[in-house]
Write a protein that holds these residues in place. Structure first.
Motif, PDB file in Angstrom:
ATOM      1  N   GLN A  26       5.629   6.866  -5.147  1.00  0.00           N
ATOM      2  CA  GLN A  26       4.403   6.131  -5.015  1.00  0.00           C
ATOM      3  C   GLN A  26       4.370   4.638  -5.239  1.00  0.00           C
ATOM      4  O   GLN A  26       3.389   3.980  -5.453  1.00  0.00           O
ATOM      5  CB  GLN A  26       3.290   6.834  -5.555  1.00  0.00           C
ATOM      6  N   GLY A  27       5.801   4.242  -5.756  1.00  0.00           N
ATOM      7  CA  GLY A  27       6.042   2.813  -6.212  1.00  0.00           C
ATOM      8  C   GLY A  27       5.606   1.831  -5.080  1.00  0.00           C
ATOM      9  O   GLY A  27       5.667   2.028  -3.978  1.00  0.00           O
ATOM     10  N   PRO A  87      -1.540  10.028  10.351  1.00  0.00           N
ATOM     11  CA  PRO A  87      -2.085   9.633   9.138  1.00  0.00           C
ATOM     12  C   PRO A  87      -1.857  10.325   8.051  1.00  0.00           C
ATOM     13  O   PRO A  87      -1.827  10.120   6.895  1.00  0.00           O
ATOM     14  CB  PRO A  87      -3.367   9.460   9.587  1.00  0.00           C
ATOM     15  N   GLU A  88      -1.791  11.729   8.142  1.00  0.00           N
ATOM     16  CA  GLU A  88      -1.863  12.465   7.006  1.00  0.00           C
ATOM     17  C   GLU A  88      -0.530  12.593   6.487  1.00  0.00           C
ATOM     18  O   GLU A  88      -0.190  13.233   5.435  1.00  0.00           O
ATOM     19  CB  GLU A  88      -2.125  14.068   7.525  1.00  0.00           C
ATOM     20  N   SER A  89       0.658  12.218   7.204  1.00  0.00           N
ATOM     21  CA  SER A  89       2.122  12.276   6.894  1.00  0.00           C
ATOM     22  C   SER A  89       2.156  11.164   5.843  1.00  0.00           C
ATOM     23  O   SER A  89       1.959  10.072   6.146  1.00  0.00           O
ATOM     24  CB  SER A  89       3.083  12.150   7.927  1.00  0.00           C
ATOM     25  N   ASP A  92      -0.444  11.443   0.562  1.00  0.00           N
ATOM     26  CA  ASP A  92      -0.641  11.892  -0.847  1.00  0.00           C
ATOM     27  C   ASP A  92       0.479  10.797  -1.715  1.00  0.00           C
ATOM     28  O   ASP A  92       0.203  10.607  -2.816  1.00  0.00           O
ATOM     29  CB  ASP A  92      -0.163  13.248  -0.894  1.00  0.00           C
ATOM     30  N   ARG A  93       1.312  10.051  -0.945  1.00  0.00           N
ATOM     31  CA  ARG A  93       2.092   9.000  -1.742  1.00  0.00           C
ATOM     32  C   ARG A  93       1.614   7.511  -1.157  1.00  0.00           C
ATOM     33  O   ARG A  93       2.444   6.727  -1.285  1.00  0.00           O
ATOM     34  CB  ARG A  93       3.359   9.283  -1.212  1.00  0.00           C
TER      35      ARG A  93
END
Length: 512
Positions: A26-27, A87-89, A92-93
């Motif tokens: 997530q950086g 969009p969902e892929s 979460d990051r």
């Protein structure tokens, strides 16, 4: 630092004005570069930023200079990567994933089997980092919204996917927003990519094509003033209450009382005459709600456009409907699209009209008009009640217009004209009732700047502001036609005999 650009030989030297690099899935891995010189012979189109707000796959494109495009020595060929963003892929990051049908072969340097850093270097997409990710709403439309910045090859997908830092991540940094506005003259506003089919594209500011374009509300040249109480009221109306969307009072069913559900959809009507500032007010509200994470659009004027996609928006949604009195059928179609039992986020419909009359009563009585029946009707009152208010607004408008005109027409020293324009003896009386509206005050300040360029003007005190502006427009277009086509003759006149022209406003950046 140097970068390579499409359609330009050699490298362009740049300085890093902002950067952020963080490790981890997530950086951050992004930077803003400022070129040392001009990148184009003529004006460049303004960048439009975007974000995805539904689960619909969007066509996308990235242009860059990966290792796979090396043609020998230091030359790298431009590579175009087309695909779709799901969009969902990666959501979460906080990543967008550009997925294509075909991958690319690993580089033949023997490193790919070594693993670790060597394997990363062997990726054919090495060097693609920094490429812009452009997205669009339909396959038959070119991707036009800058939605992310490519950071690299997504691991484990046989080089079929590229990862990008979304534009909404960049826009979350105040310094990025400040730098973008400072160097482009436009705020970093994120348009909903997947709602382009139902959005009034005129709401997105475009480069002005004539003097009058600077008065359009979407240009937002003059700083927003006043309306503080009304804006706070509208912001409060947008925000959901704790009980919104919940069943009736706790324990009501057990007591034998019906628990009525509360709709997440609310409507409101703003009324006011032309030039009162309804559109600009709604734009300011939209900008403020967008900063809070809302999706905001001005509804398309194409009354035949299907509106079903609005039911798929997964974020709080504000929809502005201008000239609502002429679009009641579309208003009902809009409510049918968004007012249903599957909606999970607040939806606000802000209608703008000259007045509430029979059309509003009939619209509220329609089977799809429940949200309208409970809507508040709020008049947008006169803004400049006193002569001091008008004088302050006039001064602010003159200063803001001079700054914008300086960027559009640097051959004229617009800032030097300000003292003469703002001198008490030169300022119009501003006593007529028409100056109650922001548009009239702004038009008076704008015309004073144009008139102060030193070009002789026909004087007619009785001529209206609109008439004077049309005169400037006619002279501008006449001169533009001569400039481009070399027209001569009695109808066109000569370039040196055109009274009232706007010097410098006929440059390449403002051609029709």
């Amino acid at each position: 630092m140097s970068v390579q650009l499409p359609d330009r030989a050699g490298l362009v030297k740049c300085q890093v004005v902002w950067r952020r690099l963080e490790d981890g899935p997530q950086g951050w891995d992004a930077a803003l570069l400022l070129a040392d010189g001009d990148l184009s012979q003529g004006p460049l189109p303004g960048v439009r930023w975007g974000r995805l707000v539904t689960m619909r796959a969007c066509p996308a494109q990235a242009l860059g200079f990966p290792e796979a495009g090396k043609a020998g020595a230091d030359a790298v060929s431009l590579v175009q990567r087309d695909g779709r963003v799901l969009p969902e892929s990666g959501r979460d990051r906080d990543r967008y994933i550009l997925a294509g049908d075909m991958g690319a072969e690993p580089l033949k340097d023997g490193d790919a089997a070594a693993g670790g850093e060597a394997a990363k270097k062997a990726s054919p997409w090495g060097g693609m980092s920094g490429a812009a990710l452009w997205c669009g709403s339909r396959p038959d439309m070119p991707p036009t919204l800058l939605t992310g910045v490519v950071v690299g090859d997504a691991p484990g997908w046989s080089h079929t996917q590229l990862e990008a830092v979304p534009a909404y991540m960049l826009a979350s940094d105040p310094q990025v927003r400040r730098l973008v506005q400072e160097h482009t003259g436009r705020p970093m506003f994120l348009e909903p990519v997947d709602l382009q089919d139902v959005t009034d594209l005129l709401a997105a500011p475009r480069p002005p094509r004539s003097p009058a374009d600077l008065l359009r509300p979407e240009q937002a040249v003059v700083s927003f003033m006043g309306r503080d109480d009304l804006l706070k009221d509208l912001e409060h109306w947008c925000e959901p209450t704790p009980e919104e969307g919940q069943p009736g009072p706790a324990g009501a069913a057990a007591d034998g009382v019906w628990g009525w559900g509360e709709s997440l959809v609310r409507a409101r009507l703003l009324t006011g005459g032309g030039g009162a500032g309804k559109t600009r007010l709604s734009g300011e509200l939209a900008a403020r709600m967008a900063v809070r994470g809302w999706t905001t659009i001005r509804l398309t004027t194409d009354t035949t456009a299907p509106l079903g996609v609005l039911s798929q928006v997964r974020r709080p949604l504000l929809i502005v409907v201008d000239y609502a009195e002429t679009r009641t059928q579309q208003l009902h179609a809009l409510l049918e699209a968004v007012d249903h039992d599957q909606v999970t986020a607040p939806v606000r419909v802000l209608a703008l009209a000259r007045a509430a009359g029979d059309w509003w009563t009939r619209a509220a009585e329609h089977p799809r008009g429940q949200a309208l029946a409970s809507a508040s009707v709020t008049p947008v009152p006169a803004l400049h009640h006193t002569l001091d208010d008008r004088a302050t607004a006039y001064q602010q408008a003159a200063g803001d217009f001079s700054m914008r005109l300086h960027h559009l027409s640097p051959t004229v020293d617009w800032l030097a004209l300000l003292p003469a324009v703002l001198a008490p003896a030169a300022r119009p009386p501003l006593t007529a009732s028409e100056f109650d509206t922001p548009l009239s005050v702004q038009m008076a300040a704008f015309l004073a700047l144009l008139d102060a360029t030193g070009v002789p003007q026909p004087t007619n005190p009785a001529r209206s502001l609109e008439g004077r502006l049309l005169g400037h427009e006619r002279k501008y277009w006449d001169e533009t036609a001569i400039h481009r086509e070399g027209l001569r003759g009695e109808r066109a006149g000569g370039a040196d005999t055109l009274p009232g022209r706007c010097p410098g406003l006929h440059g390449p950046g403002n051609r029709p």
